[in-house]
Design an enzyme around this catalytic site. Sequence first.
Site, mmCIF file in Angstrom:
data_model
loop_
_atom_site.group_PDB
_atom_site.id
_atom_site.type_symbol
_atom_site.label_atom_id
_atom_site.label_comp_id
_atom_site.label_asym_id
_atom_site.label_seq_id
_atom_site.Cartn_x
_atom_site.Cartn_y
_atom_site.Cartn_z
ATOM 1 N N GLY A 91 0.634 -1.206 -0.052
ATOM 2 C CA GLY A 91 0.037 -0.025 0.181
ATOM 3 C C GLY A 91 0.786 0.994 0.021
ATOM 4 O O GLY A 91 0.432 2.395 -0.286
ATOM 5 N N GLU A 92 2.090 1.344 0.530
ATOM 6 C CA GLU A 92 3.104 2.413 0.436
ATOM 7 C C GLU A 92 3.472 2.748 -0.753
ATOM 8 O O GLU A 92 3.963 1.870 -1.552
ATOM 9 C CB GLU A 92 3.975 2.148 1.589
ATOM 10 C CG GLU A 92 3.479 1.936 3.124
ATOM 11 C CD GLU A 92 4.829 1.904 3.935
ATOM 12 O OE1 GLU A 92 5.946 2.344 3.621
ATOM 13 O OE2 GLU A 92 4.624 1.119 4.852
ATOM 14 N N ALA A 93 3.417 4.181 -0.965
ATOM 15 C CA ALA A 93 3.716 4.505 -2.554
ATOM 16 C C ALA A 93 5.312 4.407 -2.708
ATOM 17 O O ALA A 93 5.856 3.895 -3.776
ATOM 18 C CB ALA A 93 3.609 6.087 -2.567
ATOM 19 N N LYS B 156 7.244 1.668 -1.710
ATOM 20 C CA LYS B 156 7.508 0.517 -1.835
ATOM 21 C C LYS B 156 7.121 0.006 -3.224
ATOM 22 O O LYS B 156 7.807 -0.732 -4.125
ATOM 23 C CB LYS B 156 6.719 -0.375 -0.891
ATOM 24 C CG LYS B 156 7.189 -0.526 0.694
ATOM 25 C CD LYS B 156 6.534 -1.345 1.529
ATOM 26 C CE LYS B 156 7.106 -1.399 2.868
ATOM 27 N NZ LYS B 156 6.308 -2.151 3.912
ATOM 28 N N ILE B 157 5.705 0.538 -3.730
ATOM 29 C CA ILE B 157 5.195 0.578 -5.099
ATOM 30 C C ILE B 157 6.548 1.008 -6.110
ATOM 31 O O ILE B 157 6.790 0.375 -7.248
ATOM 32 C CB ILE B 157 3.931 1.013 -5.299
ATOM 33 C CG1 ILE B 157 2.899 0.519 -4.516
ATOM 34 C CG2 ILE B 157 3.569 0.968 -6.798
ATOM 35 C CD1 ILE B 157 1.770 0.980 -4.335
#
Length: 783
Positions: free
Chosen positions: A637-639, A641-642
């Site tokens: 969900g974390e930007a 990490k994406i």
Amino acid sequence: MAAGGFVTRAFDSMLKECSGKKYQDLQKAIKNYTEIAKEASQKKQEAPSEVNQVAPSAEPASTNEIEDGTATRTDADQSQKAKSGNITVVLANAGQTLDGADAELVLNPLRLAFETKNLKIIDPALDCLHKLIAYDHLEGDPGLDSGKNVPLFTDILHMVCGCIDNSSPDSTILQVLKVLLTAVASTKFRVHGEPLLGVIRVCYNIALNSKSPINQATSKAMLTQMISIIFRRMETNPVETSGDALSQAKDASPASLEELQHLAGGADIKGLEAVLDKAVHTEDGKQIIRGIDLESMGIVQRDALLVFRTLCKMGMKEDNDEVTTKTRILSLELLQGLLEGVSHSFTKNFHFIDSVKAYLSYALLRASVSQSPVIFQYATGIFLVLLLRFRESLKGEIGIFFPLIVLRPLDSLEFPINQKLSVLRMLEKVCKDPQMLVDIFVNYDCDLEAPNLFERMVTALSKIAQGTQNTDPNAVAVSQTASIKGSSLQALVSVLKSLVEWEQSHKEFKLNNNQQEGSSVEDSFEVKSREDVTSNFEKAKAHKSTLEAAIAEFNRKPTKGLEYLISNKLVENKPTSVAQFLKNTPNLDKAVIGDYLGQHEEFPLAVMHAYVDSMKFSGMKFDVAIREFLKGFRLPGEAQKIDRIMEKFAERYCADNPSLFKNADTAYVLAYAVIMLNTDAHNPMVWPKMSKSDFVRINARDDADECAPRELLEEIYDSIVKEEIKMKDDTIFIGKNSRQKPEGEEGRLVSILNLALPRRKLSEDAKSESEAIIKKTQAIFRN
């Protein structure tokens, strides 16, 4: 007289009903037969010495003997014929056949008799036809292209099938049944293909719709006998197939094994019905990729498989009304009897009949989720037969249906008591079979890619046996609950006895071999081999238990789970080894995998790079590559990490497809845009939706050379809008100590099947729940 006195008597009876100008064509046909038969008789009398060498009279020992089917057959009887012009009239001895014009001469009046719809004419015609077939006077292949006498015999058989309806007299219906059974059983009047299925349908109709219980019972008994005859012929003419075809059909792909593991462990099973439908329709269209093509089979094999397929189709019907329900029950009853009765050789050859397995799986799936207690009882009966006789060939299918048919009823608090009792009655037989229990344990509980069926069965039985008493004041409910607890306890006792019995027999085997005087090296090797095998299974089970504990730990806390794996030497302390574990191990929580791959620490980052570098995207379209990439995990969900994950994906994609984008930054921006588009297009909370021009615009760059081609962007837009990239975890895995509650209950097998977290459901939800099970389970058969 051709075919003996019974033909003349039948024709005389028919003529009596043809008064005046009524049925003139029938009258002419009978008179034509009479004249030619008389001419043949006269010629025979003119040359008595020649004919009498074979038969002292025009009729056999007596007409009564012919009608009773007791006339003696000799080689001379079967070969000697009296000539009459261009018509060959066969002497009336059983076993002699009517060929060509002879058959037409006799059958034409019978065909015209059926057309009259007059029962007083049809009855003697049926009796005559029955004797002609029973005494082997008719030889042909109705339903077989390029067969003998096909049009004539197919036509007459079709008329027999169509000469009755639900209002016909019982005597006529019994006559028809007698003719049809005799035709199917005959070795000379060989019924194949569509005419054979027509015979089956007529018997079905009588068994289901006749007003006479006697006719219903007779038709059902004859159906059973016909099916038995058809499959005995198949078994005496086994299908030959190459070793490659056998190995291809027996071996499941890694993807399908992973899906089976997901099913048994509580995974989403959405799409099974659609896939089985596809398998069924592909087989119907004769576009079979695996297994044996019906067109390449022998005649008797094809007939048997067509009948088997028809029974399965009848068992799949929706039970919306009484007639359909009765059809399903009869079909499942016949299927169970067939599977119980086939020979041992058929059970061994069953594995390559992929199309039949698809039909049987579909029929069993439908029955296993039926709300009808009778249909569900047949589901348990059929499944027991598969366990007893077909488990060697149907390991994958048993892995699917054991949770559906056995564990689902036992684990569910809301499952009907009578259906629970059906399952327990089936398990009583399973638990008394030592070899079956060992086979289940070895093939599933000791297999890394299979569910722990034995463990889960024993656990479910133990929970029921230790359950609290029903507080329902209804005496019947209390009695049923006590019966269920008693049956569960008895099953557990049987398990213990069976395991002790198996262990004792194993020890006796070793002792007997050790005590044999002068035992050969081969004998000693065999004993040592059996000990090694047992030891190997113990090691395999221990390894599986350790791995399952590691998976459960990883799903709770990935860092500790990896430490556990490394300390138990299940993986090496290297990024590549951990990456392969994350990529190839079933039952890992995909959301947890994604979260771990997105971490910024040195080791998880190295694992993520190794994970992505292990994938190949050469020649893949961009959106297809993203779909493939996201199959193994779910984006966190974390930007940030994406961002790390998609940046590495873009780098890998450009390395495999160097000519598509000028640099990796373009692929990275596009990958991010695809994720945004997927959320925008398929999240109902997002409004207004992104248009195609909007998507093209957000991917525009100042330098036109660094932009993705407009055609590519439009193609990607259409693909994503049409088919969503699943961004949420579609499976849930519940460890022994987990208290996790399933999300999105419609998409969870654990909630639908009540395998671990039983939930209370309303009675009106039962049908929709059954449909959900069917739709979800079908995806397991994709490969």
